[in-house]
Design a protein around this motif. Structure first.
Motif, PDB file in Angstrom:
ATOM      1  N   ALA A  51       0.678  -1.340   0.176  1.00 19.00           N
ATOM      2  CA  ALA A  51       0.052   0.002  -0.071  1.00 19.00           C
ATOM      3  C   ALA A  51       0.815   1.279   0.127  1.00 19.00           C
ATOM      4  CB  ALA A  51      -0.868  -0.162   1.141  1.00 19.00           C
ATOM      5  N   LYS A  52       0.436   2.426  -0.708  1.00 17.17           N
ATOM      6  CA  LYS A  52       0.994   3.645  -0.608  1.00 17.17           C
ATOM      7  C   LYS A  52       0.568   4.392   0.415  1.00 17.17           C
ATOM      8  CE  LYS A  52       2.004   3.440  -5.669  1.00 17.17           C
ATOM      9  NZ  LYS A  52       1.720   3.700  -6.986  1.00 17.17           N
ATOM     10  N   LEU A  53       1.431   4.722   1.371  1.00 14.25           N
ATOM     11  CA  LEU A  53       0.877   5.259   2.683  1.00 14.25           C
ATOM     12  C   LEU A  53       1.648   6.482   3.028  1.00 14.25           C
ATOM     13  CD1 LEU A  53       0.194   1.901   4.420  1.00 14.25           C
ATOM     14  CD2 LEU A  53      -1.761   3.527   3.780  1.00 14.25           C
ATOM     15  N   ASP A  54       2.492   7.177   2.077  1.00 11.99           N
ATOM     16  CA  ASP A  54       3.098   8.221   2.277  1.00 11.99           C
ATOM     17  C   ASP A  54       2.334   9.154   2.959  1.00 11.99           C
ATOM     18  OD1 ASP A  54       5.254   6.668   0.980  1.00 11.99           O
ATOM     19  OD2 ASP A  54       5.127   7.818  -0.914  1.00 11.99           O
ATOM     20  N   ASN A  55       3.066   9.991   4.081  1.00 11.55           N
ATOM     21  CA  ASN A  55       2.560  11.171   4.783  1.00 11.55           C
ATOM     22  C   ASN A  55       1.186  10.842   5.312  1.00 11.55           C
ATOM     23  OD1 ASN A  55       4.415  13.088   3.933  1.00 11.55           O
ATOM     24  ND2 ASN A  55       3.634  12.601   1.696  1.00 11.55           N
ATOM     25  N   ALA A  87      -0.530  -6.401  11.782  1.00  8.00           N
ATOM     26  CA  ALA A  87      -0.878  -5.986  10.475  1.00  8.00           C
ATOM     27  C   ALA A  87       0.276  -6.487   9.323  1.00  8.00           C
ATOM     28  CB  ALA A  87      -0.996  -4.674  10.287  1.00  8.00           C
ATOM     29  N   ASP A  88      -0.038  -6.582   8.137  1.00 10.26           N
ATOM     30  CA  ASP A  88       0.863  -6.767   7.193  1.00 10.26           C
ATOM     31  C   ASP A  88       1.182  -5.915   6.271  1.00 10.26           C
ATOM     32  OD1 ASP A  88       2.579  -8.036   5.214  1.00 10.26           O
ATOM     33  OD2 ASP A  88       1.091  -9.887   4.790  1.00 10.26           O
ATOM     34  N   LEU A  89       2.396  -5.134   6.432  1.00 12.87           N
ATOM     35  CA  LEU A  89       2.676  -4.155   5.791  1.00 12.87           C
ATOM     36  C   LEU A  89       3.723  -4.311   4.959  1.00 12.87           C
ATOM     37  CD1 LEU A  89       2.046  -1.920   9.136  1.00 12.87           C
ATOM     38  CD2 LEU A  89       1.188  -0.983   6.667  1.00 12.87           C
ATOM     39  N   THR A  90       4.039  -5.571   4.577  1.00  9.93           N
ATOM     40  CA  THR A  90       5.246  -5.923   3.747  1.00  9.93           C
ATOM     41  C   THR A  90       5.247  -4.966   2.415  1.00  9.93           C
ATOM     42  OG1 THR A  90       4.950  -8.254   4.289  1.00  9.93           O
ATOM     43  CG2 THR A  90       6.169  -7.940   2.300  1.00  9.93           C
ATOM     44  N   ASP A  91       6.455  -4.498   2.095  1.00  5.61           N
ATOM     45  CA  ASP A  91       6.701  -3.605   0.828  1.00  5.61           C
ATOM     46  C   ASP A  91       5.757  -2.432   1.001  1.00  5.61           C
ATOM     47  OD1 ASP A  91       8.942  -5.205   0.089  1.00  5.61           O
ATOM     48  OD2 ASP A  91       7.370  -6.789  -0.875  1.00  5.61           O
ATOM     49  N   ALA A  92       5.138  -1.972   2.022  1.00  4.50           N
ATOM     50  CA  ALA A  92       4.345  -0.932   1.708  1.00  4.50           C
ATOM     51  C   ALA A  92       5.145   0.367   1.938  1.00  4.50           C
ATOM     52  CB  ALA A  92       3.418  -0.808   3.288  1.00  4.50           C
ATOM     53  N   SER A  93       4.647   1.575   1.625  1.00  2.50           N
ATOM     54  CA  SER A  93       5.207   2.820   1.378  1.00  2.50           C
ATOM     55  C   SER A  93       4.850   3.588   2.428  1.00  2.50           C
ATOM     56  CB  SER A  93       5.339   3.331  -0.012  1.00  2.50           C
ATOM     57  OG  SER A  93       6.147   4.532   0.179  1.00  2.50           O
ATOM     58  N   LEU A  94       5.798   3.950   3.627  1.00  2.98           N
ATOM     59  CA  LEU A  94       5.299   4.780   4.647  1.00  2.98           C
ATOM     60  C   LEU A  94       6.091   5.969   4.728  1.00  2.98           C
ATOM     61  CD1 LEU A  94       4.452   1.711   6.585  1.00  2.98           C
ATOM     62  CD2 LEU A  94       3.032   3.427   6.756  1.00  2.98           C
ATOM     63  N   ARG A  95       6.621   6.575   3.718  1.00  2.00           N
ATOM     64  CA  ARG A  95       7.691   7.810   3.633  1.00  2.00           C
ATOM     65  C   ARG A  95       7.025   8.887   4.444  1.00  2.00           C
ATOM     66  NH1 ARG A  95      11.821   7.027   0.287  1.00  2.00           N
ATOM     67  NH2 ARG A  95      12.355   9.280  -0.025  1.00  2.00           N
ATOM     68  N   ARG A  96       7.624   9.335   5.392  1.00  3.63           N
ATOM     69  CA  ARG A  96       7.284  10.589   6.316  1.00  3.63           C
ATOM     70  C   ARG A  96       5.881  10.388   6.866  1.00  3.63           C
ATOM     71  NH1 ARG A  96       9.553  12.524   1.653  1.00  3.63           N
ATOM     72  NH2 ARG A  96      11.673  13.299   1.772  1.00  3.63           N
ATOM     73  N   ALA A  97       5.528   9.065   7.291  1.00  2.16           N
ATOM     74  CA  ALA A  97       4.219   8.651   7.837  1.00  2.16           C
ATOM     75  C   ALA A  97       4.230   9.040   9.337  1.00  2.16           C
ATOM     76  CB  ALA A  97       3.863   7.189   7.547  1.00  2.16           C
ATOM     77  N   ASP A  98       3.031   9.229   9.955  1.00  2.00           N
ATOM     78  CA  ASP A  98       3.290   9.872  11.528  1.00  2.00           C
ATOM     79  C   ASP A  98       2.732   8.515  12.181  1.00  2.00           C
ATOM     80  OD1 ASP A  98       2.832  10.710  13.922  1.00  2.00           O
ATOM     81  OD2 ASP A  98       1.718  12.442  13.405  1.00  2.00           O
ATOM     82  N   LEU A  99       3.526   7.914  12.672  1.00  2.00           N
ATOM     83  CA  LEU A  99       3.229   6.579  13.626  1.00  2.00           C
ATOM     84  C   LEU A  99       3.458   6.969  15.087  1.00  2.00           C
ATOM     85  CD1 LEU A  99       4.943   4.516  10.928  1.00  2.00           C
ATOM     86  CD2 LEU A  99       2.485   4.018  11.627  1.00  2.00           C
ATOM     87  N   GLY A 137       3.811  -7.179  16.547  1.00  2.00           N
ATOM     88  CA  GLY A 137       3.778  -8.309  15.626  1.00  2.00           C
ATOM     89  C   GLY A 137       3.372  -7.955  14.140  1.00  2.00           C
ATOM     90  N   ALA A 138       3.616  -6.705  14.026  1.00  2.00           N
ATOM     91  CA  ALA A 138       3.289  -6.303  12.721  1.00  2.00           C
ATOM     92  C   ALA A 138       4.478  -6.981  11.562  1.00  2.00           C
ATOM     93  CB  ALA A 138       3.280  -4.943  12.126  1.00  2.00           C
ATOM     94  N   ASN A 139       4.090  -7.087  10.195  1.00  2.00           N
ATOM     95  CA  ASN A 139       5.123  -7.551   9.206  1.00  2.00           C
ATOM     96  C   ASN A 139       5.346  -6.356   8.386  1.00  2.00           C
ATOM     97  OD1 ASN A 139       6.885  -8.540   7.375  1.00  2.00           O
ATOM     98  ND2 ASN A 139       5.541 -10.224   7.002  1.00  2.00           N
ATOM     99  N   LEU A 140       6.557  -5.696   8.542  1.00  2.00           N
ATOM    100  CA  LEU A 140       7.059  -4.556   7.840  1.00  2.00           C
ATOM    101  C   LEU A 140       8.307  -4.985   7.133  1.00  2.00           C
ATOM    102  CD1 LEU A 140       6.252  -2.412  10.912  1.00  2.00           C
ATOM    103  CD2 LEU A 140       5.661  -1.323   8.586  1.00  2.00           C
ATOM    104  N   THR A 141       8.243  -5.966   6.478  1.00  2.00           N
ATOM    105  CA  THR A 141       9.581  -6.661   5.911  1.00  2.00           C
ATOM    106  C   THR A 141       9.601  -5.567   4.369  1.00  2.00           C
ATOM    107  OG1 THR A 141       9.222  -8.894   6.728  1.00  2.00           O
ATOM    108  CG2 THR A 141      10.602  -8.629   4.582  1.00  2.00           C
ATOM    109  N   GLU A 146      12.068   8.958   7.044  1.00  2.00           N
ATOM    110  CA  GLU A 146      11.867   9.727   7.705  1.00  2.00           C
ATOM    111  C   GLU A 146      10.352   9.717   8.509  1.00  2.00           C
ATOM    112  OE1 GLU A 146      11.959  13.524   5.571  1.00  2.00           O
ATOM    113  OE2 GLU A 146      14.232  13.602   5.683  1.00  2.00           O
ATOM    114  N   ALA A 147       9.880   8.474   8.853  1.00  2.00           N
ATOM    115  CA  ALA A 147       8.660   8.247   9.436  1.00  2.00           C
ATOM    116  C   ALA A 147       9.060   8.686  10.861  1.00  2.00           C
ATOM    117  CB  ALA A 147       8.476   6.830   9.491  1.00  2.00           C
TER     118      ALA A 147
END
Length: 419
Positions: free
Chosen positions: A74-78, A89-101, A108-112, A118-119
């Motif tokens: 998923a594209k989740l930038d910003n 959650a399965d965030l494999t290969d997701a784009s979270l550039r500059r996301a606010d987390l 237990g999330a998968n962020l492989t 800059e998250a």
């Protein structure tokens, strides 16, 4: 505490259909079509739902429940995930550039392979709009971002903000954490094997029992960090690894070797750099270093663009983050070499003709090439048995007779036709 402050937050449970409709409107907004609207999932319950590959850049997931969600690619930038629950959650290969987390839970999330450049994963307080009070605090205490047991293997966390995060037993193996802020982070028993922490701020971080084998810690700030029982075998720091450049005239030796090759042995002399630390050379760009012996040497970060190293002996060498673009490495021995993040675009890694009827192939047996860029490289007949090419880019490369027997190919690109 006021009654308003203690009122539990109510969550709106969404169906897959409702989520799909919201995503479709967000797509229309991004493509400037009629009927578009920003995706707002604030304080909604999306547990177990799926949005793989969706464009949700700038979407609002404040305080949302996303337990077990499928967010792959998923594209989740910003996007705003402030205080969101992303457990499992399965965030494999997701784009979270500059996301606010901030204040989110990634337990237990998968962020492989996720791109989290800059998250922001610092602590945060959960608040909600209130007509009388403006914002009322739902949780009066600061919530640390919680990523215990999360899988961030190979993720890009460059310049991300993780100060105060709780990521005990999390997997950061081969992750990129260059210039990341990890001040006071709880990283007990976390796995940083092969991770790049160059320039990271680990001041006050708790790394007790962590695995930092083969990690890059060049330029890292480590004031008051806790590394009790931490395994740092093979970790690369600012201290010389092997014989330092300052102890031997390496620059003159390199020049002598290049001159010896160029004159066919008439001038200069051959040099041996086995187990040498060559980082301070900065650049050997375009040098002729044919047949150089540099087994176990450290080249980390060097500019080696266009270097000629045909038939070089580089077994076990550390070439991580090196610029080897257009380098000539035909016939080189690179068994067990570390090439994580190396730029090998347009490099020559094919066989070297050493006699009319004899070809010497490149030997990359057991080499580590995670996140390496081999676009358009010549890899004909290369031996890469047992190599780790996870997340490496082989787009447009010449791969005829390439031997990848037993190689680790997780998320590698451009290898679809190679058995």
């Amino acid at each position: 505490m006021s009654a308003a402050a203690s009122t539990p937050q109510e969550y709106k449970r969404l169906t897959q259909y409702e989520v799909d409709v919201i995503c479709a409107k967000h797509d229309r907004l991004w493509s400037a079509r009629m009927g578009g609207a920003r995706a707002v999932f604030a304080f909604c319950d999306l547990s177990g739902l799926s949005v793989p590959g969706r464009n949700l850049c700038d979407a609002d997931f404040t305080g949302a429940i996303l337990v077990g969600c499928d967010l792959r690619k998923a594209k989740l930038d910003n996007a705003n995930f402030y205080g969101a629950d992303l457990q499992g959650a399965d965030l494999t290969d997701a784009s979270l550039r500059r996301a606010d987390l901030r204040g989110s839970s990634l337990r237990g999330a998968n962020l492989t392979g996720a791109d989290m450049f800059e998250a922001d994963l610092r602590e945060g307080t959960i608040a909600a709009a209130d007509r009388k009070e403006g914002y009322r605090v739902i949780e009066p205490t600061q919530r640390e971002a919680f990523a215990a047991g999360a899988n961030l293997s190979g993720a890009n966390l460059e310049r991300s903000r993780l100060s105060g995060i709780v990521a005990t037993k999390a997997d950061f193996s081969d992750a990129i954490l260059k210039d990341a802020k990890l001040v006071r982070a709880n990283l007990k028993q976390a796995n940083f094997n092969g991770a790049n922490l160059a320039g990271a701020d680990l001041s006050g971080a708790n790394l007790a029992g962590a695995d930092l084998r083969n990690a890059v810690l060049v330029g890292a700030k480590t004031l008051s960090w806790n590394v009790n029982d931490t395994n740092m075998d093979g970790a690369l720091t600012d201290k010389p690894s092997g014989t330092s450049v300052s102890d031997l005239p390496y620059e003159q030796m390199i020049a002598d070797h290049a001159r010896w090759i160029e004159t066919g042995g008439g001038e200069g002399k051959p040099s041996v750099f086995d187990k040498a630390d060559l980082r301070n050379l900065r650049s050997v760009r375009g040098f002729n270093l044919t047949a150089l012996s540099a087994k176990g040497a450290v080249f980390y970060g060097l500019d080696m663009e266009g270097v000629q190293m045909q038939g070089a002996q580089l077994d076990g060498a550390d070439l991580r983050a090196c610029n080897l673009r257009r380098a000539d490495l035909r016939g080189a021995r690179l068994k067990g070499a570390k090439l994580t993040g190396a730029d090998l675009r347009d490099a020559q890694l094919g066989p070297l003709l050493i006699a009319a009827d004899r070809l010497l192939p490149v030997d990359l047996t057991g080499a580590i090439l995670t996140n390496a860029d081999l676009a358009r490289a010549d890899l004909r007949q290369a031996r890469m048995a047992g190599a780790d090419v996870s997340r490496a880019n082989f787009t447009g490369a010449q791969l005829r007779d390439l031997d990848l027997t037993g190689a680790i190919r997780l998320a590698a690109r451009g290898l679809d036709d190679v058995i």
